[in-house]
Design a protein around this motif. Structure first.
Motif, short mmCIF file in Angstrom:
data_model
loop_
_atom_site.label_atom_id
_atom_site.label_comp_id
_atom_site.label_asym_id
_atom_site.label_seq_id
_atom_site.Cartn_x
_atom_site.Cartn_y
_atom_site.Cartn_z
N HIS A 175 0.86 -1.19 0.00
CA HIS A 175 0.00 0.00 0.00
C HIS A 175 0.89 1.23 0.00
O HIS A 175 1.72 1.41 0.90
N SER A 432 -1.46 -14.55 12.22
CA SER A 432 -2.19 -13.28 12.15
C SER A 432 -1.33 -12.24 11.45
O SER A 432 -0.21 -11.96 11.89
N TRP A 435 -0.44 -5.83 9.31
CA TRP A 435 -0.81 -4.54 8.72
C TRP A 435 -1.85 -4.65 7.61
O TRP A 435 -2.35 -3.61 7.15
N PHE A 436 -2.17 -5.85 7.18
CA PHE A 436 -3.16 -6.06 6.12
C PHE A 436 -4.15 -7.12 6.57
O PHE A 436 -3.82 -8.00 7.37
N GLN A 437 -5.36 -7.05 6.03
CA GLN A 437 -6.34 -8.09 6.29
C GLN A 437 -7.03 -8.47 4.99
O GLN A 437 -7.19 -7.65 4.08
N GLY A 439 -9.84 -9.12 2.51
CA GLY A 439 -11.17 -8.54 2.34
C GLY A 439 -11.57 -8.54 0.88
O GLY A 439 -11.07 -9.35 0.09
N TRP A 449 -6.05 -8.16 -0.34
CA TRP A 449 -5.49 -7.84 0.96
C TRP A 449 -5.45 -6.33 1.10
O TRP A 449 -4.82 -5.64 0.31
N LEU A 450 -6.14 -5.82 2.12
CA LEU A 450 -6.32 -4.38 2.29
C LEU A 450 -5.56 -3.88 3.51
O LEU A 450 -5.57 -4.52 4.57
N TYR A 451 -4.92 -2.73 3.36
CA TYR A 451 -4.14 -2.12 4.44
C TYR A 451 -5.07 -1.66 5.55
O TYR A 451 -6.07 -0.98 5.31
N THR A 452 -4.73 -2.01 6.79
CA THR A 452 -5.57 -1.63 7.93
C THR A 452 -5.10 -0.36 8.61
O THR A 452 -5.78 0.16 9.50
N GLY A 453 -3.93 0.16 8.20
CA GLY A 453 -3.43 1.41 8.75
C GLY A 453 -2.57 1.21 10.00
O GLY A 453 -2.46 0.11 10.54
#
Length: 467
Positions: A175, A432, A435-437, A439, A449-453
Motif C-alpha cells: 500500500h 495473524s 498490517w493487512f487483512q 477482504g 489484501w487491504l491495508y488496515t493502517g
C-alpha cells in the motif's frame, strides 16, 4: 535444502535508446522528469543516497540450474529451492516497491484536468512498472511470513508499506500513499511460475489499484505474462506478452494494451500497442512504444493515416535479417532488436525509461532506484519495524559479497520459519497478519489484501521475531 522456497524470476528489459526522443513543434511531453537521477539529500543537505552497492555480483557461470529444475517440467515452482547464487540482494517486497520508481507519472496524472489525458499517463505508469526490470535475471529473496518493507520518499511525495501475508501460496501485499493525500496505490501479488524445459513462465496474479483522490477516480489493472528464456543453456532473456486492460471505474474509460510476443525473428520484440476508449467505446487515443524504452500517444486518425501510408511505402515490409526465432532448437536465442520506436509525427511522449548507472551490469543490473532500496539510512535502524527486510542478515551478507554467510543465514531463517509453523500447528494457532487483512476490493469485487493502517505510528512492540 529448503523445500518451502518459492522460485521467482521477475521481468527484465532492454536499455533505452536516445534515438526514440523525437520532438515535434505540436507534441506534448507528459514525462517531465527525464534526465534526473534518483539520488536525494536529506533535509540538512549533508547526506546523499548511495549510487552503487558495497560489492559486485559474482559469476554464475560455474553453477547449473538444470540439476534443480530437471524434474520440474510442467510443474508450478512454489516449492523448489534455489541456491543463493541465483538471487539478487533484494527481497521480493523490495522488488514490488520498484513500481514506485516513476511516481512522478502519478503526480502528473493528478494535475491533469481531462480524464483521457489522465488515463494515458496512468497507462504509461503501468508500463513503467515492468520496464524497470531490464535484464534483472537474478531472483529476489523470498519474503519470510510476516516480513515487511517500508519506503518513504519525501522528495517524491509518497510512502509505502508492504507485508508478506501468506507463505503457501506466497502472497505479498503493498500500500502506497501520497504524503499530500493526492493518491493511493495498492495491491496484492501472487506470482505463479511454471518451468517448461527451456523457459520459466510467470503469471503475475493480483490486481493493481490506483486511486486519484482529488478526481475521485479509481483505476485497476493486472500485469502482463512474462517468459524467461534459456533457463538451462544460453543467455537469459525475457519477453512480456498478453493484454492488459486498465479500467477507470469512475468514468468508464478503458485502456487496452497489447504486450506483443517476440514473433518470428523478433520483429515484435518488446512492442506495446493499444488504445484508450471512452465509455461509449469510441477510440480517443492510440498508445504505442516499447516497454523497454518509451511510450507515446497519438490521435487515432493520425495513427491510422500513418499506418496506411506506411503500408503503401512498404515501411513495414522491409527484409528482416535472418536469425534464430523463438523456437530455436538448442536455445531460445534472443532475437536481434530490429529498431527503436518509430515516432509518429504529432505524438505525445508519455514516458521514457531512466538510464542505468555505468556499473549496473556488475551490480545485478540494478537501476539507480534499486541501488538504494536495501540501504540503511542514518538513524533508520532504530525507527524500522524489526520485520523490515533491510534487517535480514542473508540479504545483507549477499549485498556485501559474503555468499557463504548469506547461504548459511538463509537456511537458518527458513528453518526458524518452519519451526514457528510447527509450533503454531501444535497449538492450533493461525498466523495473524499485522498490517493487512483479507477482504474484498470494493472496485472489482475480488478478494484482496487491504491495508488496515497504523504502520507509520511506529508502534512495533507486537511485531514477530522472524530474523
Amino acid at each position: 535444502m529448503n523445500s518451502e522456497e518459492e522460485f521467482y524470476d521477475a521481468e527484465t528489459g532492454l536499455e533505452s535508446d536516445d534515438s526514440c526522443e523525437v520532438s515535434f513543434k505540436d507534441a506534448l511531453v507528459f514525462d517531465s522528469k527525464q534526465g534526473t537521477d534518483s539520488s536525494a539529500k536529506q533535509e540538512n543537505g549533508v547526506w546523499e543516497r548511495r549510487k552503487t552497492l558495497p560489492a559486485e555480483m559474482i559469476s554464475r557461470n560455474n553453477f547449473s540450474v538444470w540439476s534443480i529444475l530437471k524434474k520440474c517440467i510442467g510443474m508450478e515452482l512454489s516449492k523448489i529451492a534455489m541456491p543463493v547464487v541465483f538471487n539478487e540482494p533484494l527481497s521480493f517486497l523490495q522488488r514490488i516497491s520498484e513500481y514506485m520508481e516513476h511516481t512522478h507519472l502519478i503526480h502528473t496524472a493528478c494535475s491533469l484536468s481531462d480524464s483521457i489525458d489522465r488515463m494515458q499517463v496512468v497507462a504509461a505508469f503501468a508500463v513503467s512498472a515492468v520496464a524497470s526490470q531490464w535484464e534483472r535475471t537474478g531472483k529476489p529473496f523470498n519474503p519470510l511470513l510476516g516480513e515487511t518493507y517500508e519506503l518513504t520518499r519525501e522528495e517524491e511525495g509518497y510512502r509505502l508499506i508492504s507485508e508478506q501475508v501468506s507463505h503457501h501460496p506466497p502472497v505479498s501485499a503493498f500500500h502506497a500513499q501520497s504524503l499530500k493525500q493526492e493518491f493511493e496505490f495498492h495491491g496484492s501479488i501472487y506470482p505463479k511460475l511454471k518451468f517448461w524445459g527451456k523457459s520459466v513462465e510467470a503469471e503475475p496474479k493480483g490486481t493493481m489499484t490506483l486511486e486519484l483522490l482529488k478526481h475521485k477516480e479509481v483505476y485497476t489493472w493486472t500485469n502482463p505474462m512474462c517468459c524467461v528464456h534459456n533457463i538451462i543453456l544460453g543467455k537469459l532473456w525475457i519477453e512480456q506478452y498478453g493484454t492488459v486492460e486498465i479500467v477507470n471505474h469512475s468514468t468508464g474509460d478503458k485502456c487496452v494494451l497489447n504486450f506483443k510476443p517476440c514473433g518470428m525473428f523478433g520483429k515484435e520484440l518488446h512492442k506495446v500497442e493499444g488504445h484508450i476508449q471512452d465509455k461509449s467505446k469510441k477510440k480517443r487515443r492510440m498508445i504505442y512504444g516499447k516497454w523497454t524504452e518509451c511510450m507515446y500517444s497519438v490521435d487515432p486518425k493520425v495513427y491510422e493515416a500513418y499506418k496506411k501510408s506506411e503500408k503503401k511505402t512498404g515501411g513495414d515490409s522491409k527484409k528482416l535479417k535472418q536469425g534464430h526465432s523463438c523456437e530455436a532448437d538448442e536455445t531460445d536465442e534472443m532475437p536481434e532488436v530490429q529498431e527503436t520506436v518509430t515516432v509518429i509525427p504529432g505524438s505525445a511522449l508519455l514516458w521514457r525509461i531512466t538510464p542505468r548507472p555505468a556499473d549496473s551490469a556488475q551490480m545485478y543490473n540494478f537501476t539507480s532506484f534499486a541501488m538504494t532500496l536495501n540501504e540503511l539510512e542514518p538513524g533508520m535502524e532504530r525507527l524500522l519495524a524489526t520485520t523490515d527486510c533491510r534487517l535480514r542478515p542473508d540479504i545483507r551478507a549477499m549485498e556485501n559479497g559474503d555468499m557463504d554467510t548469506s547461504s548459511t543465514e538463509k537456511e537458518r531463517l527458513e528453518e526458524k520459519q518452519r519451526a514457528s509453523r510447527r509450533e503454531r500447528s501444535v497449538d492450533e494457532e493461525e498466523w495473524s497478519t499485522r498490517w493487512f487483512q483479507l477482504g474484498t476490493n470494493p472496485h472489482t469485487g475480488a478478494e484482496d489484501w487491504l491495508y488496515t493502517g497504523g504502520y507509520f505510528d511506529r508502534n512495533y512492540t507486537d511485531c514477530p521475531s522472524i530474523y
